[in-house]
Design a protein around this motif. Structure first.
Motif, PDB file in Angstrom:
ATOM      1  N   THR B  17       0.834  -1.206   0.000  1.00 24.01           N
ATOM      2  CA  THR B  17       0.000   0.000   0.000  1.00 24.01           C
ATOM      3  C   THR B  17       0.869   1.256   0.000  1.00 24.01           C
ATOM      4  O   THR B  17       0.592   2.207  -0.733  1.00 24.01           O
ATOM      5  CB  THR B  17      -0.960  -0.038   1.204  1.00 24.01           C
ATOM      6  N   ASP B  40      -8.190  -4.387  -1.533  1.00 23.27           N
ATOM      7  CA  ASP B  40      -8.258  -5.049  -0.227  1.00 23.27           C
ATOM      8  C   ASP B  40      -9.665  -4.889   0.355  1.00 23.27           C
ATOM      9  O   ASP B  40      -9.882  -4.154   1.327  1.00 23.27           O
ATOM     10  CB  ASP B  40      -7.199  -4.450   0.704  1.00 23.27           C
ATOM     11  N   ASP B 119      -3.691  -1.894  -5.985  1.00 21.18           N
ATOM     12  CA  ASP B 119      -3.066  -2.257  -4.708  1.00 21.18           C
ATOM     13  C   ASP B 119      -3.667  -3.583  -4.250  1.00 21.18           C
ATOM     14  O   ASP B 119      -4.815  -3.643  -3.832  1.00 21.18           O
ATOM     15  CB  ASP B 119      -3.343  -1.142  -3.679  1.00 21.18           C
TER      16      ASP B 119
END
Ligand SMILES: Nc1ncnc2c1ncn2[C@@H]1O[C@H](COP(=O)(O)OP(=O)(O)OP(=O)(O)O)[C@@H](O)[C@H]1O
Ligand SMILES: [Mg+2]
Lengths: 100, 269
Positions: B17, B40, B119
């Motif tokens: 991240t 996520d 991410d």
């Protein structure tokens, strides 16, 4: 450099060296038939095989598995095609592929 | 043509991240229209690192489920032009990310962005697989430590066999190594794997080495990606990394221990 450091750097195997050695072994083992053992021609081979097979039987893209295994001194090309399990109809030509 | 770049690692907590936030910011600073997406689902964090947590209204899953449009969900970054954040949802289950939905959102984003940075969550479950699947290039974030290196190797195997590019027999996903939390003094002491060690094992090109640095925590405290702290070592290292990604030649810095002056050696540490 202190005396202590001197002995440390002289030491045969630092923990980093041990880590590297362990990693090299485990990674080589786990790679198995995965990346670097799998030659570049595999995707193309897979595509062409699929085209040939599809002339006769309608199989899906993910129903064909090709990989190379290393066994001692030689390599084994393993090819696995899962045919659709219909025991009935077409004896002759399979229907023309609908997808490209 | 927009490029999709996944920031992945396998192992958790290695700096994905942190890297996604600085990488996306760096691309945008250099004039490229960039969006960074948090995959996520359930544990969103990118919004905090980017400093936009209080402006989240809709999220990635809302867009997939057609509960919001892309434009409603995209958050415009306040630090730099050309940069947008697509946050993850906090509540839904991971099944919310399905291939068709993700493909549709990415296709839409492709129309208006140069770079789409994904991410990835840790692990190899659905969220991670979805983040990797559509990638054109991958930043494999690795710490100089045994379990991280092993996990990175597994991730490389997945990219080479399970990504869309692999399935469609296209040119493989382009891989880049990002070695993070590097501590040269520990490497010199023989307590930490060196850049060369890790490169020898993973055998992929090195994009950048990010030093272990207190500035990363300080930046996350204030919600400003560390690349914007140009005076810091980690910020400088991310700046170099972005420049290299865009084709510039930059020497790797922060690979060896800074030589300390006599007094610093005596009293400082
Ligand atoms: N170069 C660095 N120096 C010091 N600390 C760092 C560095 N990079 C990351 N960290 C710290 O490590 C922790 C994990 O970082 P980050 O959240 O970026 O990892 P992640 O890979 O995204 O984790 P997860 O797998 O949980 O998503 C954070 O506390 C962050 O501040
Ligand atoms: Mg993360």
């Amino acid at each position: 450099m202190g005396l202590f450091d001197y002995f440390r750097s002289k030491r045969q195997s630092s923990t980093a060296a041990v880590a590297k050695e362990r990693l090299q072994i485990i990674v080589a083992h786990e790679r198995g038939s995965g990346r670097r053992h799998s030659p570049d021609y595999i995707p193309a081979l897979k595509r062409e095989l699929l085209d040939v097979v599809r002339k006769y039987v309608q199989v899906e893209q993910d129903q064909i598995k090709v990989h190379v295994d290393r066994e001692g001194d030689y390599e084994v090309l393993e090819l696995n095609i899962i045919l659709p399990d219909d025991d009935g109809p077409p004896k002759g030509r399979a229907p023309a592929p609908t997808r490209g | 043509m927009a490029k999709i770049i996944v920031v992945t690692s396998g192992k958790g907590g290695v700096g994905k991240t942190t890297t996604s936030a600085s990488f996306a910011t760096g691309l945008a600073l250099r004039g490229h229209k960039t969006v960074v997406i948090d995959f996520d689902v359930g544990l969103r964090n990118l919004d905090l690192i980017m400093g936009c947590e209080r402006r989240v209204v809709y999220d990635f899953v809302n867009v997939i489920n057609n509960e919001a449009t892309i434009n409603q969900a995209l958050i415009k970054d306040k630090h730099c032009e050309n940069l947008y954040v697509l946050p993850a949802s906090q509540t839904r289950d991971k099944d919310a990310l399905h291939k068709e939905g993700v493909a549709r959102v990415l296709d839409e984003l492709r129309q208006s962005f140069d770079f789409i940075v994904c991410d990835s969550p840790a692990g190899i479950e659905r969220g991670a697989m979805m983040a990797m699947y559509f990638a054109d290039e991958a930043l494999v974030v690795t710490n100089p430590e045994v379990s991280s290196v092993r996990d990175s190797d597994r991730i490389l195997g997945i990219l080479a066999s399970k990504s869309r590019r692999a399935e469609q027999a296209e040119e493989p996903v382009k891989e880049h190594l990002v070695l993070s939390r590097y501590a040269p003094e520990r490497v010199e002491r023989g307590d930490m794997l060196s850049v060369d060690d890790v490169m020898e094992i993973l055998a992929i090109p090195l994009l950048g080495v990010i030093p272990e640095s207190p500035s990363v925590l300080q930046s996350s405290n204030s919600g400003v990606p560390v690349i914007l702290d140009e005076a810091s070592d980690a910020g400088g290292a991310y700046g170099d990394l972005v420049a290299r990604f865009l084709g510039e030649q930059r020497p790797h810095r922060f690979l060896s221990v800074e030589k300390k002056g006599f007094f610093k050696r005596l009293f400082g540490n």
